[in-house]
Design a protein around this motif. Structure first.
Motif, PDB file in Angstrom:
ATOM      1  N   ILE A 135       0.841  -1.204   0.000  1.00 45.01           N
ATOM      2  CA  ILE A 135       0.000   0.000   0.000  1.00 45.01           C
ATOM      3  C   ILE A 135       0.874   1.252   0.000  1.00 45.01           C
ATOM      4  N   VAL A 136       1.845   1.258   0.923  1.00 43.71           N
ATOM      5  CA  VAL A 136       2.694   2.448   1.044  1.00 43.71           C
ATOM      6  C   VAL A 136       3.475   2.686  -0.248  1.00 43.71           C
ATOM      7  N   SER A 137       4.135   1.644  -0.754  1.00 43.79           N
ATOM      8  CA  SER A 137       4.984   1.832  -1.933  1.00 43.79           C
ATOM      9  C   SER A 137       4.159   2.159  -3.165  1.00 43.79           C
ATOM     10  N   GLY A 138       3.030   1.456  -3.304  1.00 43.78           N
ATOM     11  CA  GLY A 138       2.170   1.712  -4.457  1.00 43.78           C
ATOM     12  C   GLY A 138       1.671   3.151  -4.449  1.00 43.78           C
ATOM     13  N   SER A 139       1.147   3.594  -3.299  1.00 47.59           N
ATOM     14  CA  SER A 139       0.620   4.960  -3.262  1.00 47.59           C
ATOM     15  C   SER A 139       1.738   5.973  -3.437  1.00 47.59           C
ATOM     16  N   THR A 140       2.869   5.716  -2.786  1.00 44.22           N
ATOM     17  CA  THR A 140       3.989   6.649  -2.937  1.00 44.22           C
ATOM     18  C   THR A 140       4.393   6.765  -4.401  1.00 44.22           C
ATOM     19  N   ALA A 141       4.520   5.621  -5.054  1.00 40.00           N
ATOM     20  CA  ALA A 141       4.933   5.631  -6.460  1.00 40.00           C
ATOM     21  C   ALA A 141       3.941   6.421  -7.290  1.00 40.00           C
ATOM     22  N   PHE A 142       2.660   6.153  -7.067  1.00 38.94           N
ATOM     23  CA  PHE A 142       1.623   6.806  -7.866  1.00 38.94           C
ATOM     24  C   PHE A 142       1.630   8.320  -7.641  1.00 38.94           C
ATOM     25  N   ILE A 143       1.592   8.728  -6.367  1.00 41.46           N
ATOM     26  CA  ILE A 143       1.496  10.163  -6.071  1.00 41.46           C
ATOM     27  C   ILE A 143       2.774  10.884  -6.471  1.00 41.46           C
ATOM     28  N   SER A 144       3.940  10.281  -6.157  1.00 40.67           N
ATOM     29  CA  SER A 144       5.206  10.942  -6.505  1.00 40.67           C
ATOM     30  C   SER A 144       5.299  11.155  -8.001  1.00 40.67           C
ATOM     31  N   THR A 145       4.932  10.135  -8.764  1.00 36.30           N
ATOM     32  CA  THR A 145       5.053  10.246 -10.207  1.00 36.30           C
ATOM     33  C   THR A 145       4.141  11.342 -10.739  1.00 36.30           C
ATOM     34  N   LEU A 146       2.935  11.405 -10.184  1.00 35.58           N
ATOM     35  CA  LEU A 146       1.995  12.438 -10.604  1.00 35.58           C
ATOM     36  C   LEU A 146       2.568  13.833 -10.330  1.00 35.58           C
ATOM     37  N   ILE A 147       3.031  14.028  -9.101  1.00 32.44           N
ATOM     38  CA  ILE A 147       3.563  15.339  -8.720  1.00 32.44           C
ATOM     39  C   ILE A 147       4.832  15.655  -9.513  1.00 32.44           C
ATOM     40  N   ALA A 148       5.690  14.642  -9.646  1.00 30.41           N
ATOM     41  CA  ALA A 148       6.960  14.854 -10.349  1.00 30.41           C
ATOM     42  C   ALA A 148       6.710  15.109 -11.832  1.00 30.41           C
ATOM     43  N   ALA A 149       5.707  14.462 -12.395  1.00 27.67           N
ATOM     44  CA  ALA A 149       5.411  14.680 -13.811  1.00 27.67           C
ATOM     45  C   ALA A 149       4.994  16.130 -14.017  1.00 27.67           C
ATOM     46  N   ALA A 150       4.138  16.635 -13.132  1.00 25.56           N
ATOM     47  CA  ALA A 150       3.699  18.021 -13.259  1.00 25.56           C
ATOM     48  C   ALA A 150       4.891  18.967 -13.131  1.00 25.56           C
ATOM     49  N   ALA A 151       5.710  18.752 -12.114  1.00 28.70           N
ATOM     50  CA  ALA A 151       6.850  19.648 -11.896  1.00 28.70           C
ATOM     51  C   ALA A 151       7.859  19.511 -13.031  1.00 28.70           C
ATOM     52  N   GLY A 152       8.114  18.284 -13.469  1.00 26.21           N
ATOM     53  CA  GLY A 152       9.065  18.053 -14.552  1.00 26.21           C
ATOM     54  C   GLY A 152       8.582  18.708 -15.841  1.00 26.21           C
ATOM     55  N   TYR A 153       7.276  18.647 -16.067  1.00 25.14           N
ATOM     56  CA  TYR A 153       6.702  19.302 -17.252  1.00 25.14           C
ATOM     57  C   TYR A 153       6.926  20.797 -17.165  1.00 25.14           C
ATOM     58  N   SER A 154       6.698  21.332 -15.989  1.00 21.74           N
ATOM     59  CA  SER A 154       6.877  22.775 -15.812  1.00 21.74           C
ATOM     60  C   SER A 154       8.335  23.184 -16.044  1.00 21.74           C
ATOM     61  N   PHE A 155       9.283  22.387 -15.550  1.00 20.89           N
ATOM     62  CA  PHE A 155      10.703  22.699 -15.765  1.00 20.89           C
ATOM     63  C   PHE A 155      11.074  22.585 -17.239  1.00 20.89           C
ATOM     64  N   SER A 156      10.465  21.597 -17.889  1.00 18.19           N
ATOM     65  CA  SER A 156      10.864  21.312 -19.260  1.00 18.19           C
ATOM     66  C   SER A 156      10.303  22.333 -20.243  1.00 18.19           C
ATOM     67  N   ARG A 157       9.105  22.854 -19.966  1.00 20.65           N
ATOM     68  CA  ARG A 157       8.406  23.622 -20.986  1.00 20.65           C
ATOM     69  C   ARG A 157       8.350  25.119 -20.742  1.00 20.65           C
ATOM     70  N   PHE A 158       8.540  25.553 -19.514  1.00 23.68           N
ATOM     71  CA  PHE A 158       8.361  26.979 -19.249  1.00 23.68           C
ATOM     72  C   PHE A 158       9.659  27.601 -18.769  1.00 23.68           C
ATOM     73  N   HIS A 159       9.786  28.883 -19.047  1.00 26.72           N
ATOM     74  CA  HIS A 159      10.828  29.670 -18.394  1.00 26.72           C
ATOM     75  C   HIS A 159      10.101  30.604 -17.462  1.00 26.72           C
TER      76      HIS A 159
END
Ligand SMILES: Nc1ncnc2c1ncn2[C@@H]1O[C@H](COP(=O)(O)OP(=O)(O)O)[C@@H](O)[C@H]1O
Ligand SMILES: [Mg+2]
Lengths: 283, 270, 312
Positions: free
Chosen positions: A82-106
């Motif tokens: 439960i812990v690892s699955g949820s962590t993986a899911f939430i981290s990836t979601l948050i990291a994807a958003a932040a990574g997208y922001s770093f990659s596409r915007f100045h």
């Protein structure tokens, strides 16, 4: 690497060295895991007398069955999942958003955020345990799986963000601009066009975070005490500190603990290489 | 169909000004070619019209309505990218119909539009393929198809032919012109290739260093190049490059000894 | 900036337009916000709180603790022989782990950067140790070094590496090699993965051009491969140095710092101070010192890299 014209003899030597070296690596990587398994299937009475035999004269699965039936391990296992699955899911979601922001915007402050993320990678995490404990206690998040998920997510987001950013960097900006002209909002373009193309990257990030969360010991040990919320690593460690350690059972439990992370990693490591390559080409 | 007005528009990235006070009026149905050396701001201007870049100051309007803050999807504009920007995970058909699907057009309408476009562009046998399985020329056609299927207010092209070989480029040039005559939609076409500009444009907009240097029909530009900085746009260097150009009343026949492509005949019919 | 909107011919829609512009201005922050909020609340705030502990007397079991002690902890650290010892051990632990992880990882990446039958499965298998939970590899390797229950000491003896087939974890002179080997085992895949990715991003034509130009394989490695890998190498070495220096799990599980403190590194020493002696004030002060040392290291690496780049 490029193809080289070579004599046949040279080629044979070349490939023998190649496979020979790989065999050494394989042995080094897999022998400890094999030994873990060997101990787990050795009957307790033969553990020491046949300690250095490659394979016990008698094999047993009782260690595995006992772990599953007589101990709290199934519960620990579920907690960890439960812990690892949820962590993986939430981290990836948050990291994807932040990574997208770093990659596409100045934007203003981006460099500061990136430096902050790098700095978090330098913390001796031990230092954070007491303050985090104090912050989580009034929120009722100690001794709960949710608390662990929050903490693990925070720890994994920086690296996962850099990983996701490198995947996004590998996808041309033109694609979502075309989608925006075709009638998407930026978010719509992200979901409908970019997301399907980053699936390998998302898989890699999920797997990376999952294995990290699956392994975490320190915070699990400090933040959780009631058996309902104990994760696998802590459970295994309590095994060790018990008075009479049943090594066979411990190793069996360890081997079982290994399986989910290993399967996950086995499946995603290819995408990890792929994605880092895609990012590297551009950056 | 649309007219486009660009009024005193500027663009800066941080402190660096990239475009300085651009003024341009584009008539309904005109084919405008933006030409100029690489880095002079052509793409930036085009992307501002598309809504992909913010306008720092000034205004851009379509049909007299200021659209500075309108997101791209609400501008009803189609664009062909230099890289084509085809969606790699969609088939040719899905690529072409994507914009209509997003606008929730009825299925039959989409199907007939895709059919029409693919027969115009000769994509009929390729509809099921992914972009990866297409040649460069075919990809270019799909990118065109994606733009024209929507019947937009205006077309924007950002060096759409620069990744094609010389022969295909010439062929696509005349096809784009033909399409324009047929659809008669306002078009803005960016290129750094003077010949492309001369042969395709109703009016050429010559740019240099973020300024519009000269606006005029190909013949006007050819006859009276702006002398401000004659080395800049390169249009003038046409003469230097051993061109023989016979200008007739409303058409131009250029015979050119290219350095790379040998002899080629450039034509622009009225 | 507002001049543009003032020219608008649709005054009624102006409100919507400005809010849209406002939204698009903040869009990047919107995407990054969850990450930032999480980092600030779960990492930065605790860090600052932890830093305040360094000047306070915080002992969990002592009800009279909690007072302000100024720089007493740092003074104590300055005179603490155990800390000096741990610092020295940290240095060796980090350098030797990193050295072997890097060179073995690089070799592995080079081996895998060719096409050959069975490559995919071999790659998955050699990368597997990365997925093994650290505490479990610690337990397992502690087991592997025990001569009664593992053939490894005997093998090392036969190879002439050990003078007797004993448990190196109980020998203060050799004990550090136990966690180091476990760490090498665990860390090779990380380097192999990142370096393999970097290798695969080198365009093949460059090698072809070089071999036509007459460059030998060795020359190609030096003049093409290494320069291409350099940025990746720099960043991964830096990150890994920091991670390894902070990485106490293996040592805590395998030796707990013993025998005779011979494997105590700074981060395991912090752990001991905090959770065995329950002296959080002192532990936080040591952690702060470690943090400062690591940041100084990172900054100097970045600085060196900059000046090297400027020269070339
Ligand atoms: N995102 C950006 N940030 C800073 N400068 C940019 C950016 N995009 C373009 N530029 C600069 O703007 C100028 C015009 O670029 P562009 O419009 O792409 O030129 P063209 O299409 O005419 O070759 C160039 O000097 C370029 O360096
Ligand atoms: Mg351009």
């Amino acid at each position: 690497m490029a193809y080289y014209a070579k004599s046949k003899g040279q080629r044979v030597v070349d490939w023998s060295v190649h496979y020979g070296l790989l065999a050494c690596y394989l042995f080094f990587a897999l022998f400890p895991l094999f030994w873990l398994f060997k101990v787990a299937v050795t009957p307790t009475k033969l553990l020491y007398s046949e300690g250095i035999r490659m394979w016990p004269s008698e094999m047993t699965w009782t260690n595995f069955t006992q772990v599953m039936t007589d101990t709290d391990f199934p519960q620990f296992f579920i907690n960890s999942a439960i812990v690892s699955g949820s962590t993986a899911f939430i981290s990836t979601l948050i990291a994807a958003a932040a990574g997208y922001s770093f990659s596409r915007f100045h934007y203003r402050g981006k460099a500061v955020i990136i430096v902050l993320m790098l700095v978090t990678q330098m913390f001796p995490l031990v230092m954070l345990i007491a303050p985090i404990f104090r912050i989580l206690t009034p929120l009722g998040l100690t001794d709960s799986l949710l608390g662990l998920v929050v903490v693990y997510t925070a720890f994994n987001v920086p690296f996962a963000t850099f990983l996701m950013q490198s995947f996004f960097d590998g996808i041309p900006k033109d694609l979502e601009e075309a989608a925006m002209i075709d009638g998407n909002t930026r978010f719509g373009a992200l979901v409908k066009i970019i997301f399907p193309l980053t699936l390998p990257g998302i898989a890699a990030t999920l797997g990376f975070v999952f294995t990290a969360a699956w392994s975490e010991l320190l915070f699990a040990l400090m933040l959780v005490s009631s058996p309902d919320a104990v994760t696998f690593p802590v459970g295994l460690l309590t095994f060790v500190s018990k008075f009479s350690v049943d090594f066979g059972q411990m190793m069996a439990a360890g081997f079982l603990a290994l399986i989910p992370a290993a399967i996950f990693f086995f499946l995603i490591q290819r995408y990890l290489v792929q994605g880092l390559t895609a990012g590297a080409v551009k950056g | 169909m649309a007219s486009i007005q660009i009024t005193e528009s500027t663009k800066s990235y941080g402190n660096t000004a990239v475009l300085h006070g651009i003024d341009l009026n584009i008539q309904n149905g005109e084919f405008i070619v933006l030409v100029g050396p690489s880095g002079c701001g052509k793409s930036t201007l085009l992307r501002m019209i598309a809504g992909l870049e913010e306008v720092t100051s000034g205004s851009i309007s379509i049909n007299e309505r200021i659209i500075n803050d309108l997101p791209p999807r609400d501008r009803d504009i189609a664009m062909v990218f230099q890289s084509y920007a085809l969606y790699p995970h969609m088939s040719v058909e899905e690529n072409i119909s994507y914009a209509m699907t997003l606008r929730k057009s009825p299925k039959e309408k989409i199907a007939s539009a895709v059919n029409g476009v693919s027969s115009i562009l000769g994509l009929n046998g390729l509809l099921e393929r992914r972009p990866k399985a297409l040649s460069g020329g075919q990809r270019q056609r799909v990118a065109m198809g994606r733009a024209i299927v929507r019947d937009p207010q205006a077309f924007l092209f950002d060096e759409p032919l620069s990744n094609l070989d010389a022969r295909l480029r010439e062929q696509m040039r005349s096809e784009i012109r033909k399409l324009h005559r047929k659809l008669n939609a306002t078009s803005i076409y960016v290129t750094h290739d003077q010949i492309e500009a001369m042969t395709m444009a109703d009016r050429i907009v010559a740019m240099h260093d973020g300024y519009i240097q000269q606006v005029g029909t190909p013949l006007e530009i050819y006859d009276k190049p702006a002398l401000k900085s004659s080395h800049s746009t390169g249009l003038i260097s046409l003469k230097a490059r051993r061109f023989t150009c016979l200008t007739l009343k409303k058409s131009c026949i250029c015979l050119m000894l290219g350095q790379k492509c040998g002899w080629s005949l450039l034509y622009k019919f009225p | 900036m507002t001049a543009a909107t003032d020219l608008g011919t649709h005054p009624a829609s102006r409100q919507g337009v400005t809010s849209r512009r406002f939204l698009s201005r903040f869009e990047p922050y919107f995407y990054a916000a969850p990450a930032i909020v999480l980092l600030v609340t779960v990492m930065m705030v605790p860090l600052v709180v932890g830093l305040t502990y360094t000047v306070r007397d915080i002992r969990i079991l002592n009800p009279f603790s909690g007072g302000y002690v100024g720089f007493a902890h740092f003074e104590a650290i300055w005179h603490d022989q155990n800390f000096h010892n741990a610092l020295y051990n940290t240095f060796w632990w980090t350098v030797s782990s990193l050295f072997f992880q890097f060179f073995l990882g690089l070799t592995l990446a080079l081996l895998l950067n060719r096409t050959f039958p069975g490559r995919r499965i071999i790659q998955s298998l050699v990368f597997l140790p990365w997925a093994v939970p650290a505490f479990l590899s610690g337990l397992n390797w502690a087991w592997m070094f025990n001569p009664v229950i593992s053939p490894l000491p005997q093998w090392l003896f036969t190879l002439g590496i050990l003078s007797e087939p004993t448990n190196i974890l109980s020998d203060p002179d050799l004990a550090m090699w136990g966690p180091i080997i476990a760490n090498i085992w665990f860390g090779i895949p990380f380097f192999a993965i990142t370096l393999l990715a970097a290798l695969q991003s080198i365009p093949g034509e460059i090698y072809e051009a070089a071999s036509i130009d007459g460059a030998s394989r060795k020359q190609q490695f030096v003049s093409i491969t290494l320069p291409f890998l350099a940025p990746t190498i720099a960043i991964t070495l830096m990150l890994r140095t920091i991670w390894i220096a902070n990485f106490a799990d293996l040592i805590i599980v395998m030796t707990n710092g013993g025998p005779a403190d011979s494997t105590q590194i700074v981060s395991s020493y912090i752990f001991t101070q905090a959770f065995r002696r329950l002296d959080f004030g002192y532990a936080s002060a040591i952690a702060a010192v470690l943090l400062v040392l690591l940041m100084a290291y990172a900054v100097s690496i970045i600085f060196i890299r900059r000046s090297l780049l400027r020269e070339t």
